[in-house]
Design a protein around this motif. Structure first.
Motif, PDB file in Angstrom:
ATOM      1  N   GLU A  77       0.734  -1.271  -0.141  1.00 57.17           N
ATOM      2  CA  GLU A  77      -0.050   0.098   0.011  1.00 57.17           C
ATOM      3  C   GLU A  77       0.928   1.131   0.053  1.00 57.17           C
ATOM      4  N   VAL A  78       0.810   2.101  -1.084  1.00 58.03           N
ATOM      5  CA  VAL A  78       1.557   3.300  -1.209  1.00 58.03           C
ATOM      6  C   VAL A  78       0.918   4.584  -0.749  1.00 58.03           C
ATOM      7  N   ILE A  79       1.661   5.609   0.068  1.00 57.35           N
ATOM      8  CA  ILE A  79       1.167   6.696   0.291  1.00 57.35           C
ATOM      9  C   ILE A  79       2.171   7.684  -0.323  1.00 57.35           C
ATOM     10  N   ILE A  80       1.604   8.671  -0.913  1.00 56.23           N
ATOM     11  CA  ILE A  80       2.628   9.655  -1.592  1.00 56.23           C
ATOM     12  C   ILE A  80       2.587  11.064  -1.093  1.00 56.23           C
ATOM     13  N   ILE A  81       3.709  11.512  -0.909  1.00 58.16           N
ATOM     14  CA  ILE A  81       3.795  12.995  -0.324  1.00 58.16           C
ATOM     15  C   ILE A  81       4.708  13.663  -1.278  1.00 58.16           C
ATOM     16  N   ASP A  82       4.085  14.757  -1.796  1.00 58.76           N
ATOM     17  CA  ASP A  82       4.730  15.330  -2.979  1.00 58.76           C
ATOM     18  C   ASP A  82       4.418  16.849  -2.876  1.00 58.76           C
ATOM     19  N   ASN A  83       5.266  17.828  -2.898  1.00 57.80           N
ATOM     20  CA  ASN A  83       4.704  19.153  -3.264  1.00 57.80           C
ATOM     21  C   ASN A  83       4.564  19.773  -4.281  1.00 57.80           C
ATOM     22  N   LEU A  84       4.598  18.999  -5.316  1.00 58.79           N
ATOM     23  CA  LEU A  84       4.508  19.048  -6.830  1.00 58.79           C
ATOM     24  C   LEU A  84       5.368  20.156  -7.313  1.00 58.79           C
ATOM     25  N   SER A  85       6.486  20.546  -6.847  1.00 54.46           N
ATOM     26  CA  SER A  85       7.516  21.801  -7.178  1.00 54.46           C
ATOM     27  C   SER A  85       7.975  21.268  -8.609  1.00 54.46           C
ATOM     28  N   ASN A  86       8.174  19.974  -9.109  1.00 53.45           N
ATOM     29  CA  ASN A  86       8.665  19.860 -10.279  1.00 53.45           C
ATOM     30  C   ASN A  86       7.665  18.342 -10.873  1.00 53.45           C
ATOM     31  N   SER A  87       6.653  18.337 -10.544  1.00 54.85           N
ATOM     32  CA  SER A  87       5.519  17.249 -10.973  1.00 54.85           C
ATOM     33  C   SER A  87       4.180  17.941 -11.163  1.00 54.85           C
ATOM     34  N   HIS A  88       3.354  16.948 -11.405  1.00 56.17           N
ATOM     35  CA  HIS A  88       2.047  17.216 -11.609  1.00 56.17           C
ATOM     36  C   HIS A  88       0.968  16.161 -11.089  1.00 56.17           C
ATOM     37  N   ALA A  89      -0.121  16.857 -10.430  1.00 59.53           N
ATOM     38  CA  ALA A  89      -1.003  15.933  -9.645  1.00 59.53           C
ATOM     39  C   ALA A  89      -1.462  15.067 -10.561  1.00 59.53           C
ATOM     40  N   PHE A 111       2.055  18.600   0.381  1.00 60.45           N
ATOM     41  CA  PHE A 111       2.795  19.546   1.313  1.00 60.45           C
ATOM     42  C   PHE A 111       4.373  19.438   1.153  1.00 60.45           C
ATOM     43  N   ASP A 112       4.945  20.321   1.702  1.00 58.21           N
ATOM     44  CA  ASP A 112       6.589  20.482   1.624  1.00 58.21           C
ATOM     45  C   ASP A 112       7.311  19.674   3.075  1.00 58.21           C
ATOM     46  N   LEU A 113       8.005  18.846   2.531  1.00 55.61           N
ATOM     47  CA  LEU A 113       8.620  18.323   3.559  1.00 55.61           C
ATOM     48  C   LEU A 113       9.512  18.958   4.504  1.00 55.61           C
ATOM     49  N   ILE A 114       9.956  20.424   4.034  1.00 56.96           N
ATOM     50  CA  ILE A 114      10.662  21.374   5.026  1.00 56.96           C
ATOM     51  C   ILE A 114       9.815  21.730   6.013  1.00 56.96           C
ATOM     52  N   ASP A 115       8.565  21.666   5.909  1.00 58.58           N
ATOM     53  CA  ASP A 115       7.736  21.939   7.036  1.00 58.58           C
ATOM     54  C   ASP A 115       7.323  21.094   8.205  1.00 58.58           C
ATOM     55  N   TRP A 116       8.112  21.212   9.304  1.00 55.85           N
ATOM     56  CA  TRP A 116       8.186  20.148  10.101  1.00 55.85           C
ATOM     57  C   TRP A 116       6.781  19.949  11.042  1.00 55.85           C
ATOM     58  N   LYS A 117       5.957  20.912  10.986  1.00 57.43           N
ATOM     59  CA  LYS A 117       4.574  20.956  11.376  1.00 57.43           C
ATOM     60  C   LYS A 117       3.869  19.992  10.790  1.00 57.43           C
ATOM     61  N   GLU A 118       3.872  20.024   9.390  1.00 58.52           N
ATOM     62  CA  GLU A 118       2.891  19.311   8.564  1.00 58.52           C
ATOM     63  C   GLU A 118       3.448  17.786   8.429  1.00 58.52           C
ATOM     64  N   THR A 119       4.955  17.649   8.688  1.00 59.27           N
ATOM     65  CA  THR A 119       5.627  16.653   8.611  1.00 59.27           C
ATOM     66  C   THR A 119       5.147  15.775   9.790  1.00 59.27           C
ATOM     67  N   TYR A 178      18.961  24.852  -2.346  1.00 56.10           N
ATOM     68  CA  TYR A 178      19.305  23.421  -2.668  1.00 56.10           C
ATOM     69  C   TYR A 178      19.593  22.745  -0.893  1.00 56.10           C
ATOM     70  N   TYR A 179      20.445  23.472  -0.247  1.00 58.77           N
ATOM     71  CA  TYR A 179      20.677  22.910   0.886  1.00 58.77           C
ATOM     72  C   TYR A 179      19.625  22.907   1.891  1.00 58.77           C
ATOM     73  N   ARG A 180      18.862  23.878   1.880  1.00 52.35           N
ATOM     74  CA  ARG A 180      17.624  24.006   2.861  1.00 52.35           C
ATOM     75  C   ARG A 180      16.651  22.730   2.218  1.00 52.35           C
ATOM     76  N   ASN A 181      16.408  22.882   1.073  1.00 56.30           N
ATOM     77  CA  ASN A 181      15.227  21.791   0.535  1.00 56.30           C
ATOM     78  C   ASN A 181      15.986  20.380   0.882  1.00 56.30           C
ATOM     79  N   ASN A 182      16.805  20.115   0.306  1.00 57.30           N
ATOM     80  CA  ASN A 182      17.395  18.811   0.307  1.00 57.30           C
ATOM     81  C   ASN A 182      17.613  18.212   1.723  1.00 57.30           C
ATOM     82  N   LEU A 183      18.409  18.930   2.576  1.00 58.74           N
ATOM     83  CA  LEU A 183      18.723  18.551   3.996  1.00 58.74           C
ATOM     84  C   LEU A 183      17.627  18.664   4.671  1.00 58.74           C
ATOM     85  N   ASP A 184      17.074  19.947   5.056  1.00 56.47           N
ATOM     86  CA  ASP A 184      15.797  20.004   5.911  1.00 56.47           C
ATOM     87  C   ASP A 184      14.808  18.790   5.499  1.00 56.47           C
ATOM     88  N   SER A 185      14.369  18.512   4.435  1.00 57.00           N
ATOM     89  CA  SER A 185      13.272  17.554   4.303  1.00 57.00           C
ATOM     90  C   SER A 185      13.855  16.174   4.682  1.00 57.00           C
TER      91      SER A 185
END
Ligand code: UD1
Length: 348
Positions: free
Chosen positions: A32-44, A63-71, A103-110
């Motif tokens: 069973e798969v659950i996807i999280i994606d902010n669609l920054s480089n993809s489409h719904a 949502f964006d995985l750099i957002d800890w509250k949402e994560t 790049y550092y913020r996005n790739n490392l924070d997530s």
């Protein structure tokens, strides 16, 4: 009886290129798969396409995985995950040079948020998308997992190196398990031509640029450099079919779930073990598509290495995984995907 019997897998970046192909394979294997994606480089719409291929609509969270509250809220409401495959990241080398902090913020924070969620909510298993970029230009070829990690050539490459280090130092401490998969050059598309690589704007990568040129979206392909120390002077890479790559993730997930890992942090190269030059890729494309490609040789692209291909013996032996598809199959599926895109945009 439930449709799923293999467990629940969170796929971050599951609407993206490699992510979407992996979701299809996971569903087809009974996960069973659950996807999280902010669609920054993809489409719904990719989620609809996945459902069209497999007959199963994956649960999707935007949502964006750099957002800890949402994560955190996600982990709070999903307490039965068997594992996570973390694809979500920025990947354009040139863009990373122009705006390193992004790049550092996005790739490392997530990644850090995913690890925090795993630690707090007791999710044990992680498959991480790494890259052959961590090797830079290796001293000897084919390159092995034990080859030295060289000074990064771009902030993007550096985020992959740093991510691997973050994982190395975190997993043992928190009782987690990780398999980092170092991809060589993923290409091609699903045989249904319903999902594939969908670069937003002008493609950086070779194969989408080839197919877009052949279909008439681009005037000509620039071949970056013909003075490399290679048989035809153009740079060599290890291109791997995205479906072969996707299948390796299922093997990695199963290995972790079944307790088959030999340490809490494992690394595998995912390539075919064969290098092809830019001109060889063009020849293969021309052969399978029957189209003559308009290309011009230009200067080298800065930051490009000369040649790299994988030693795949560890993945072949330990994972029991081997790439199956040839360069011609990669080019044909990429071309069929481009043709399908043209058809669907003509309909609009
Ligand atoms: C790069 C990154 C890789 C990353 C991938 C994702 C490095 C060393 N490699 O791969 O880690 O995962 O992007 O996007 O950082 N080429 C042309 N004309 C073009 C485009 C490409 O001749 O218009 C040539 C390049 O010079 C290269 C080959 O084609 O020799 C492949 O290029 P590309 O598809 O961009 O991938 P990499 O640069 O190998």
């Amino acid at each position: 009886m439930t449709q799923y019997n293999m467990g629940k897998i969170l796929v971050t970046g599951g609407a993206g290129y490699i992510g979407s192909h992996t979701v299809v394979e996971l569903q087809q294997q009974g996960f069973e798969v659950i996807i999280i994606d902010n669609l920054s480089n993809s489409h719904a719409g990719v989620v609809d396409r996945i459902a069209e291929i497999t007959g199963i609509r994956p649960e999707f969270h935007r949502f964006d995985l750099i957002d800890w509250k949402e994560t955190k809220a996600f982990f709070e409401s999903h307490r039965d995950l068997s594992g996570i495959i973390h694809f979500a990241a920025f990947k354009a080398v040139g863009e990373s040079v122009e705006d390193p902090l992004r790049y550092y913020r996005n790739n490392l924070d997530s990644l850090i948020n995913i690890l925090q969620g795993m630690k707090d909510y007791k999710v044990k298993n992680l498959v991480f998308s790494s890259s052959c970029t961590v090797y830079g230009q290796p001293d000897s070829l084919p390159v092995k997992e034990t080859s030295p990690i060289k000074e990064a050539w771009s902030p993007y490459g550096n985020t992959k190196q740093m991510s691997e280090q973050i994982l190395r130092f975190s997993v043992g401490t928190y009782g987690l398990k990780t398999i980092a998969l170092r991809y060589f050059n993923p290409t091609g598309a699903h045989e249904s031509a319903l999902i594939g690589e969908l670069p937003i704007g002008i493609p950086n990568n070779l194969v989408p640029f080839i197919t877009q040129t052949a279909i008439g979206k681009r005037e000509f392909l620039r071949v970056f450099g013909s003075d490399y120390d290679t048989p035809d002077g153009t740079a060599i890479r290890d291109y791997i079919h995205v479906v072969d790559l996707a299948k390796a993730h299922i093997v990695a997930v199963n290995r972790m779930i079944s307790g088959g890992t030999k340490s809490d942090f494992e690394i595998f190269n995912l390539g075919t073990g064969n290098g092809f030059s830019v001109l060889e890729v063009i020849r293969s494309f021309e052969k399978v598509s029957g189209k003559k490609l308009n290309y011009r040789i230009v200067e080298r692209r800065s930051g490009d290495i000369e040649k790299v291909w994988a030693d795949t013996s560890l993945a072949n032996g330990e994972l029991g995984w081997k790439s199956e598809k040839s360069i011609d199959e990669m080019m044909l599926s990429a071309w069929n995907w481009e043709l399908a895109l043209a058809k669907s945009s003509a309909k609009k």
